[in-house]
Design an enzyme around this catalytic site. Structure first.
Site, PDB file in Angstrom:
ATOM      1  N   ASN A  19       0.822  -1.213   0.000  1.00  0.00           N
ATOM      2  CA  ASN A  19       0.000   0.000   0.000  1.00  0.00           C
ATOM      3  C   ASN A  19       0.853   1.259   0.000  1.00  0.00           C
ATOM      4  O   ASN A  19       2.006   1.250   0.441  1.00  0.00           O
ATOM      5  CB  ASN A  19      -0.892   0.066   1.255  1.00  0.00           C
ATOM      6  CG  ASN A  19      -2.042  -0.914   1.230  1.00  0.00           C
ATOM      7  OD1 ASN A  19      -2.453  -1.387   0.171  1.00  0.00           O
ATOM      8  ND2 ASN A  19      -2.552  -1.237   2.402  1.00  0.00           N
ATOM      9  N   ASP A 266       4.363  -5.760  13.026  1.00  0.00           N
ATOM     10  CA  ASP A 266       4.934  -6.173  11.738  1.00  0.00           C
ATOM     11  C   ASP A 266       6.434  -6.413  11.864  1.00  0.00           C
ATOM     12  O   ASP A 266       6.989  -7.316  11.231  1.00  0.00           O
ATOM     13  CB  ASP A 266       4.659  -5.114  10.672  1.00  0.00           C
ATOM     14  CG  ASP A 266       3.196  -5.071  10.247  1.00  0.00           C
ATOM     15  OD1 ASP A 266       2.499  -6.079  10.430  1.00  0.00           O
ATOM     16  OD2 ASP A 266       2.762  -4.021   9.731  1.00  0.00           O
TER      17      ASP A 266
END
EC number: 2.7.1.15
Length: 321
Positions: A19, A266
């Site tokens: 993204n 993450d």
């Protein structure tokens, strides 16, 4: 094993989302039908797949390669994402250029730090497991998955890795709104490690209609129900690991001055995958990933805050206060 008798270096394959994040800071979040002005905006690289790939690449030991499997559009955003991955040492040769626009997240952050996020999946929603063809899946592959790609394709990707003897990690984030016991079991039947935060662990337990007292007990109960190793990341409270053979241990978080926790989860996933690719023993892999996640909280942003191999190693070798 290579022809010269040396062990083939490990490889991390990240199958997931790519993204562009457009971030605007405002005094307050707009109500329905209202327009709120902000002074400017930032264009950042994001997507859980890309974030975890960057974390893996920055933390990887010498000889460990990281390859991104994803999809972008025919636009400048897609070109910029590929260039950013390559700048971080990631093999972007398997990224698809589709006719769908590159995925984007539109993020408004108010003066109190609250946010409102709209994600347009774009090219991410057409990513299929067939993209793994030619990615050189093998028994030395660590496949890292998240939940921003189509559910059925994520399941199919895990099965492809399992068929060749690879090891697969699933980060159950974000939790699908319609998560059921059936879909969760299909997701986990071909994976080795399930990584969740406290809310994701609770969602998995609710889907399975399970209850337990402590976080450790809940992680153990979910792991037994799914026959999978479970890692629960608990922020400042550290990390709980429950293995299928019944071992349980807690790795404390590193004490740091927290600037921004964005991307810490993450970071953990990417560093854990790189550690498994380096064949680290599980306690060391979890310790390294936990330390990296703590270090990522010292700086602002997701990818911008992720530590390097050298930074993680230095932190692990630092004397206790």
């Amino acid at each position: 094993m290579a022809a010269d008798g040396k062990e083939t270096p490990g490889k991390v394959l990240v199958f997931g989302s790519l993204n562009i994040d457009l971030v605007c800071r405002v005094e307050r979040i707009a109500r329905p039908g209202e327009t709120v002005l902000g002074p400017s905006y930032e264009q950042l690289f994001g997507g859980k797949g890309a974030n975890q790939a960057v974390a893996a690449a920055r933390s990887a030991a010498s000889g460990i390669s990281v390859r991104m499997i994803g999809a972008v559009g025919p636009d400048d955003f897609g070109t910029a994402i590929i260039a950013n991955l390559e700048a971080n040492g990631i093999d972007a040769g398997s990224i698809l250029r589709t006719q769908e626009p590159t995925g984007a997240a539109f993020i408004a952050i108010d003066s109190g730090g609250e946010n409102a996020i709209t994600v347009a999946s774009g090219a991410n929603r057409v990513l299929g497991a067939d993209a793994l063809v030619g990615a050189q899946l093998s028994e030395r592959t660590i496949l890292l998955l998240q939940m921003e790609s189509p559910l059925d394709e994520t399941i199919a990707a895990a099965r492809r890795a399992q068929e060749v003897g690879g090891r697969t990690i699933l980060n159950l984030a974000p939790v699908p709104a319609n998560l059921t016991a059936e879909s969760l079991r299909k997701l986990t039947e071909a994976i080795e490690w399930l990584i969740v935060n406290e809310l994701e662990l609770d969602a998995a337990a609710r889907a399975l209609d399970l209850k337990a007292g402590s976080i450790t007990d809940l992680a153990s109960t979910v792991g037994q129900a799914l026959d999978v190793n479970v890692i629960a990341t608990l922020g400042a409270n550290g990390v709980v690991t429950i293995t299928k053979d019944g071992e349980s241990f807690i790795e404390p978080a590193m004490s740091v001055a927290i600037e921004d926790t964005t991307g810490a989860g993450d970071t953990f996933c990417g560093v854990f995958a790189a550690s498994l690719a380096a064949k680290l023993e599980i306690h060391l892999a979890v310790r390294r990933a936990t330390t990296a996640a703590s270090l990522a909280c010292r700086r602002t942003g997701a990818q911008t805050a992720m530590p390097t191999f050298e930074e993680i190693t230095a932190a692990l070798n630092a004397p206790l206060p």
